[in-house]
Design an enzyme around this catalytic site. Structure first.
Site, PDB file in Angstrom:
ATOM      1  N   TYR A 102      37.390 -65.969  37.439  1.00  0.00           N
ATOM      2  CA  TYR A 102      36.679 -64.735  37.775  1.00  0.00           C
ATOM      3  C   TYR A 102      35.360 -64.626  37.009  1.00  0.00           C
ATOM      4  O   TYR A 102      34.360 -64.161  37.544  1.00  0.00           O
ATOM      5  CB  TYR A 102      37.555 -63.510  37.495  1.00  0.00           C
ATOM      6  CG  TYR A 102      38.817 -63.464  38.329  1.00  0.00           C
ATOM      7  CD1 TYR A 102      38.800 -63.795  39.686  1.00  0.00           C
ATOM      8  CD2 TYR A 102      40.023 -63.095  37.770  1.00  0.00           C
ATOM      9  CE1 TYR A 102      39.957 -63.749  40.450  1.00  0.00           C
ATOM     10  CE2 TYR A 102      41.183 -63.044  38.520  1.00  0.00           C
ATOM     11  CZ  TYR A 102      41.141 -63.377  39.864  1.00  0.00           C
ATOM     12  OH  TYR A 102      42.279 -63.331  40.614  1.00  0.00           O
ATOM     13  N   GLU A 111      22.059 -56.816  30.577  1.00  0.00           N
ATOM     14  CA  GLU A 111      21.605 -57.241  31.906  1.00  0.00           C
ATOM     15  C   GLU A 111      22.791 -57.417  32.852  1.00  0.00           C
ATOM     16  O   GLU A 111      22.719 -57.040  34.031  1.00  0.00           O
ATOM     17  CB  GLU A 111      20.801 -58.540  31.802  1.00  0.00           C
ATOM     18  CG  GLU A 111      20.127 -58.944  33.089  1.00  0.00           C
ATOM     19  CD  GLU A 111      19.031 -58.002  33.526  1.00  0.00           C
ATOM     20  OE1 GLU A 111      19.131 -57.477  34.675  1.00  0.00           O
ATOM     21  OE2 GLU A 111      18.078 -57.766  32.771  1.00  0.00           O
ATOM     22  N   GLU A 154      24.382 -51.958  39.541  1.00  0.00           N
ATOM     23  CA  GLU A 154      23.633 -52.031  40.797  1.00  0.00           C
ATOM     24  C   GLU A 154      24.539 -52.411  41.953  1.00  0.00           C
ATOM     25  O   GLU A 154      24.449 -51.831  43.037  1.00  0.00           O
ATOM     26  CB  GLU A 154      22.481 -53.026  40.680  1.00  0.00           C
ATOM     27  CG  GLU A 154      21.356 -52.537  39.813  1.00  0.00           C
ATOM     28  CD  GLU A 154      20.246 -53.559  39.640  1.00  0.00           C
ATOM     29  OE1 GLU A 154      20.392 -54.712  40.122  1.00  0.00           O
ATOM     30  OE2 GLU A 154      19.225 -53.212  39.025  1.00  0.00           O
ATOM     31  N   LYS A 180      20.675 -46.346  38.595  1.00  0.00           N
ATOM     32  CA  LYS A 180      19.985 -47.636  38.480  1.00  0.00           C
ATOM     33  C   LYS A 180      18.854 -47.569  37.458  1.00  0.00           C
ATOM     34  O   LYS A 180      18.645 -48.511  36.683  1.00  0.00           O
ATOM     35  CB  LYS A 180      19.450 -48.081  39.842  1.00  0.00           C
ATOM     36  CG  LYS A 180      20.542 -48.523  40.788  1.00  0.00           C
ATOM     37  CD  LYS A 180      19.941 -49.044  42.087  1.00  0.00           C
ATOM     38  CE  LYS A 180      20.991 -49.600  43.012  1.00  0.00           C
ATOM     39  NZ  LYS A 180      20.402 -50.247  44.192  1.00  0.00           N
ATOM     40  N   ASP A 181      18.116 -46.465  37.464  1.00  0.00           N
ATOM     41  CA  ASP A 181      16.994 -46.329  36.527  1.00  0.00           C
ATOM     42  C   ASP A 181      17.461 -46.284  35.076  1.00  0.00           C
ATOM     43  O   ASP A 181      16.863 -46.921  34.198  1.00  0.00           O
ATOM     44  CB  ASP A 181      16.178 -45.079  36.841  1.00  0.00           C
ATOM     45  CG  ASP A 181      15.373 -45.182  38.127  1.00  0.00           C
ATOM     46  OD1 ASP A 181      15.301 -46.289  38.694  1.00  0.00           O
ATOM     47  OD2 ASP A 181      14.823 -44.150  38.566  1.00  0.00           O
TER      48      ASP A 181
END
Length: 115
Positions: A6, A59, A66, A84-85
């Protein structure tokens, strides 16, 4: 072994969605090479490694968020934009920490090298 499967599937998905991750890896590699060239001590390595991993982990979380937002809605929604921002802001802060850490560790060594 399934957990590794996974995780590797996650790496594949990450590279399919987020080309920034590859850029972060390239910078991490360059910084690691610089660390060996400048013979960093243990404490300096700890800060450099922590900065690298904080950026990479942030990240990954950003990309995961996202994916999740895109799963929930394909339509524009202000809350989706905020999610998202703010996730992108977390990456920016992590990258800023990494840059500041790199400057603190490497700048004195670079100044010494060129003076």
């Amino acid at each position: 072994m399934k957990r590794f499967k996974y995780a590797f599937a996650g790496i594949k998905a990450l590279f399919e969605k987020d080309f920034h991750f590859a850029g972060h890896l390239m910078i991490a590699l360059a910084v690691t090479v610089m660390g060996f060239l400048f013979s960093l001590n243990a404490v300096e390595w700890l800060f450099i490694i922590s900065a690298i991993f904080i950026v990479l982990i942030t990240e990954i979380i950003n990309t995961s968020l996202e994916y999740t937002v895109d799963l929930v809605t394909a339509d524009y929604h202000e809350l989706a934009k905020y999610a998202k921002d703010t996730s992108a802001l977390a990456v920016l802060l992590a990258a800023s920490y990494a840059v500041i850490t790199g400057l603190i560790v490497f700048l004195p060594k670079l100044i010494e090298l060129f003076t």
